[in-house]
Design a protein around this motif. Structure first.
Motif, short mmCIF file in Angstrom:
data_model
loop_
_atom_site.label_atom_id
_atom_site.label_comp_id
_atom_site.label_asym_id
_atom_site.label_seq_id
_atom_site.Cartn_x
_atom_site.Cartn_y
_atom_site.Cartn_z
N CYS A 101 -16.71 -4.51 29.13
CA CYS A 101 -15.76 -4.37 28.02
C CYS A 101 -14.51 -5.20 28.26
CB CYS A 101 -15.43 -2.90 27.78
SG CYS A 101 -16.86 -1.99 27.12
N GLY A 102 -14.66 -6.24 29.10
CA GLY A 102 -13.60 -7.22 29.26
C GLY A 102 -12.41 -6.74 30.06
N SER A 103 -11.27 -7.31 29.73
CA SER A 103 -10.02 -7.04 30.44
C SER A 103 -8.94 -6.61 29.46
CB SER A 103 -9.55 -8.30 31.17
OG SER A 103 -10.46 -8.67 32.16
N ILE A 104 -8.04 -5.80 29.97
CA ILE A 104 -6.82 -5.48 29.24
C ILE A 104 -5.67 -5.74 30.20
CG2 ILE A 104 -7.88 -3.84 27.64
CD1 ILE A 104 -6.82 -1.56 29.31
N THR A 105 -4.53 -6.06 29.65
CA THR A 105 -3.41 -6.49 30.49
C THR A 105 -2.60 -5.34 31.06
OG1 THR A 105 -2.06 -6.77 28.52
CG2 THR A 105 -3.18 -8.73 29.36
N ASN A 106 -2.52 -4.22 30.33
CA ASN A 106 -1.74 -3.08 30.85
C ASN A 106 -2.23 -1.80 30.19
OD1 ASN A 106 -0.19 -2.55 28.36
ND2 ASN A 106 0.70 -4.57 28.78
N LEU A 107 -1.64 -0.71 30.61
CA LEU A 107 -2.05 0.61 30.12
C LEU A 107 -1.13 1.14 29.03
CD1 LEU A 107 -2.89 2.20 33.60
CD2 LEU A 107 -4.43 1.03 32.02
N ASP A 108 -0.15 0.36 28.61
CA ASP A 108 0.87 0.82 27.66
C ASP A 108 0.30 1.26 26.31
OD1 ASP A 108 2.70 0.22 29.61
OD2 ASP A 108 3.29 -1.70 28.73
N ASP A 109 -0.79 0.64 25.86
CA ASP A 109 -1.34 0.96 24.54
C ASP A 109 -2.35 2.11 24.56
OD1 ASP A 109 0.16 -1.06 23.37
OD2 ASP A 109 -1.43 -2.56 23.63
#
Length: 165
Positions: A99-107
């Motif tokens: 499921c790829g990458s996300i940059t941070n946990l803020d969302d």
């Protein structure tokens, strides 16, 4: 050989559970895990496949429900067949998707009644946070992503089809 009614035939076949999980990393290659409120250990984001649901659709649904985000469910990285264990009377087939990458946990929006935390961990730390029979999926998913090929595990151990020939 006698003919068997389809309803009888299917009723006598083995049954099993199915689960779908997301392998999500950050830009440094750390793995996203979630901490359920009802377990002592961390796990991959994901959950059980509902009746009539495809595993990749279950993965997308679980990510929306657990993390409050939509991700593109990519390639199948790992299939792990786990035999019945403990209070689980049936085998479970676990599908782990890229499921790829996300940059941070803020969302992320965690459902407090189900998940108490989400965090990125190094590969080694992620393995330490997971049960032994699931920890092997970290290395398998990383390898599968690099190889662009799915890996098959049986009870958490990689099965080489070459050794079965």
């Amino acid at each position: 050989m006698t003919w068997t009614e389809p309803a009888t035939w299917y009723a006598n076949l083995a049954s099993f559970y199915a689960a779908a999980a997301a392998f999500i990393t950050d830009s440094a290659g750390n793995v996203l895990l979630v901490k359920p409120t009802y377990r002592d250990h961390w796990t991959f984001p994901g959950g059980y496949v509902d009746e009539g649901e495809y595993p990749h659709d279950a993965c997308a649904r679980e990510i929306r429900e657990e993390l409050g985000i939509s991700v593109a469910v990519g390639d199948l990285l790992v299939v792990d067949w786990a035999p019945p264990a403990g209070q689980r009377p049936r085998a479970i087939v676990s599908f782990t998707f890229d499921c790829g990458s996300i940059t941070n946990l803020d969302d992320l929006v965690l459902p407090g009644e189900e998940l108490e935390d989400a965090a990125f961990f190094s590969l080694r730390e992620a393995e330490q946070h997971l049960p032994d029979n699931v920890a092997t999926r970290i290395h398998a998913a990383t390898s599968a992503r690099d190889l662009q090929a799915s890996l098959y595990l049986a009870g958490g151990s990689v099965v080489s089809m070459e050794q079965n020939r």
